[in-house]
Design an enzyme around this catalytic site. Structure first.
Site, PDB file in Angstrom:
ATOM      1  N   LYS A  15      -6.375 -20.113  31.135  1.00  0.00           N
ATOM      2  CA  LYS A  15      -5.250 -20.245  30.203  1.00  0.00           C
ATOM      3  C   LYS A  15      -5.819 -20.857  28.936  1.00  0.00           C
ATOM      4  O   LYS A  15      -6.167 -22.042  28.900  1.00  0.00           O
ATOM      5  CB  LYS A  15      -4.145 -21.128  30.792  1.00  0.00           C
ATOM      6  CG  LYS A  15      -2.997 -21.339  29.814  1.00  0.00           C
ATOM      7  CD  LYS A  15      -1.948 -22.297  30.338  1.00  0.00           C
ATOM      8  CE  LYS A  15      -1.030 -22.707  29.184  1.00  0.00           C
ATOM      9  NZ  LYS A  15      -0.027 -23.703  29.586  1.00  0.00           N
ATOM     10  N   GLY A  18       6.787 -28.798  26.197  1.00  0.00           N
ATOM     11  CA  GLY A  18       7.488 -29.981  26.690  1.00  0.00           C
ATOM     12  C   GLY A  18       8.811 -30.270  26.014  1.00  0.00           C
ATOM     13  O   GLY A  18       9.447 -31.275  26.317  1.00  0.00           O
ATOM     14  N   ALA A  29       5.808 -22.261  27.723  1.00  0.00           N
ATOM     15  CA  ALA A  29       6.170 -23.476  26.969  1.00  0.00           C
ATOM     16  C   ALA A  29       7.581 -23.409  26.395  1.00  0.00           C
ATOM     17  O   ALA A  29       8.034 -22.368  25.922  1.00  0.00           O
ATOM     18  CB  ALA A  29       5.196 -23.761  25.841  1.00  0.00           C
ATOM     19  N   ASN A  57       6.352 -26.115  33.312  1.00  0.00           N
ATOM     20  CA  ASN A  57       5.923 -27.302  34.044  1.00  0.00           C
ATOM     21  C   ASN A  57       6.971 -28.414  33.923  1.00  0.00           C
ATOM     22  O   ASN A  57       7.604 -28.821  34.891  1.00  0.00           O
ATOM     23  CB  ASN A  57       4.558 -27.759  33.510  1.00  0.00           C
ATOM     24  CG  ASN A  57       3.899 -28.844  34.347  1.00  0.00           C
ATOM     25  OD1 ASN A  57       2.685 -29.000  34.308  1.00  0.00           O
ATOM     26  ND2 ASN A  57       4.638 -29.609  35.124  1.00  0.00           N
TER      27      ASN A  57
END
Lengths: 67, 273
Positions: free
Chosen positions: B106, B167, B194, B216
């Site tokens: 990645k 995030g 993302a 994530n």
């Protein structure tokens, strides 16, 4: 003895060490880590032929969590 | 059990592997390693992202973390997070290939520390080098069509535009840009990477025809990461099924769905009033 940077910290190590001897002197194992010197990858099969020089910047990396 | 589950007709190929899950999951930020493991298993994901960092000699390489990841028995996708130049990213990828035993990478080259926006110039430069060295490159990029084109030009078979900042959990900032990339590159594997914050964001990305989503924080930072992993599993599947089923055309005006023929209480007098 020569001064090198290991993971950003200045350390004194023996002269004329190859990478295999260096990681042994520093207490690392060869498995599960990867090494770069001066931002260039050093493959595990070239450890014996790669000699550490004064002021080398050595990075020893291991697996961690990532996104 | 639904038909597609029974027949497993929804498998797809990426980087030379045939998978059933279209959810790519990160391994960071969980409350505990045990929670991470349970969340990853619950998500049904078959690709987990990992990283490399400096480690002191007195710590066993990778420690328990790497053992947990290996025990999952799924594909590992190392990242080059934290790199700011093509040179750093290429070196990190080479190190990752040796440690993790995979040619998947990645590719992340950050161009701005404030919003962690990828540096398109360095990303393309690194991708070109890595592809020549035999890597399967998963480049993290913005939703800029021309950058995607440049990445395809140097041989990327997979492109991962952001939904929004890493995030941030803001979802898809520019769906139209993502649609344009999808339309321009029907042959490439496209992953939204993302910015996904909740399951509906993942569904939206899949409804646009994206091949998968990578996330994530949305799972790891949920109050209950394991339950959220379950939610994302269904969200990704729902979005993909919706895309395959073909959504209806939007209309400018209302259109009754219940038949008008036989509507009760209607009679000709109404017309005469």
């Amino acid at each position: 003895m020569i001064k090198v940077s290991v993971n950003g910290e200045i350390k004194e190590v023996s002269e004329n060490l190859n990478v295999l001897a260096l990681i042994k002197e520093l207490g690392y194992t060869t498995k599960g880590f990867a090494v770069a010197i001066n931002t260039t990858f050093v493959a595990i099969d070239t450890y014996a032929d790669t000699i550490i020089k004064e002021n080398d910047e050595i990075d020893i990396l291991a697996p961690v969590q990532g996104g | 059990m639904t038909k597609h589950m029974q027949t497993n007709e929804n498998t797809w190929e990426i980087g030379g592997k045939r998978l059933s899950s279209r959810l790519l999951i990160g391994s960071a930020l969980y409350p505990s390693p045990a929670n991470m493991e349970e969340a990853i298993r619950t998500s049904g994901s078959q690709i987990v992202t990992v990283a490399l960092r400096r480690q002191s000699a007195n710590v066993k390489a990778g420690g328990d973390f790497w053992n947990i990841i290996k025990s999952l028995g799924i594909e590992v996708l190392p990242n080059t997070a934290g790199c700011h130049s093509a040179k750093e990213a290429v070196t990190t990828a080479q190190m990752a290939r040796e440690v993790f035993g995979t040619n998947w990478i990645k590719l992340e080259v950050i161009g701005d520390q404030y919003n962690l926006q990828p540096d398109p110039f360095e990303t393309v430069k690194a991708a070109e080098v890595l592809i020549k060295e035999g890597f399967e490159v998963f480049p993290y990029t913005t939703d800029d069509l021309v950058v995607a084109k440049r990445l395809a030009d140097v041989g990327c078979k997979i492109i991962m535009p952001w939904g929004s900042m890493i995030g941030s959990g803001k979802g898809l900032m520019n769906p139209d840009n993502l649609i344009a990339i999808r339309k321009q590159f029907p042959e490439l594997k496209l992953i939204v990477d993302a910015g996904i914050g909740k399951p509906s964001h993942a569904t939206q990305a899949m409804e646009l025809g994206y091949d998968g989503v990578l996330l994530n924080s949305a799972i790891a930072l949920a109050h209950d990461p394991v339950k959220m992993a379950d939610a994302f599993k269904y969200a990704v599947e729902a979005g993909r099924l919706g895309y395959e089923a073909g959504t209806m055309q939007q209309r400018e005006f209302a259109s009754a769905s219940t038949p008008t023929v036989g509507t009760p209480f209607w009679h000709q007098f109404n017309e005469e009033v």
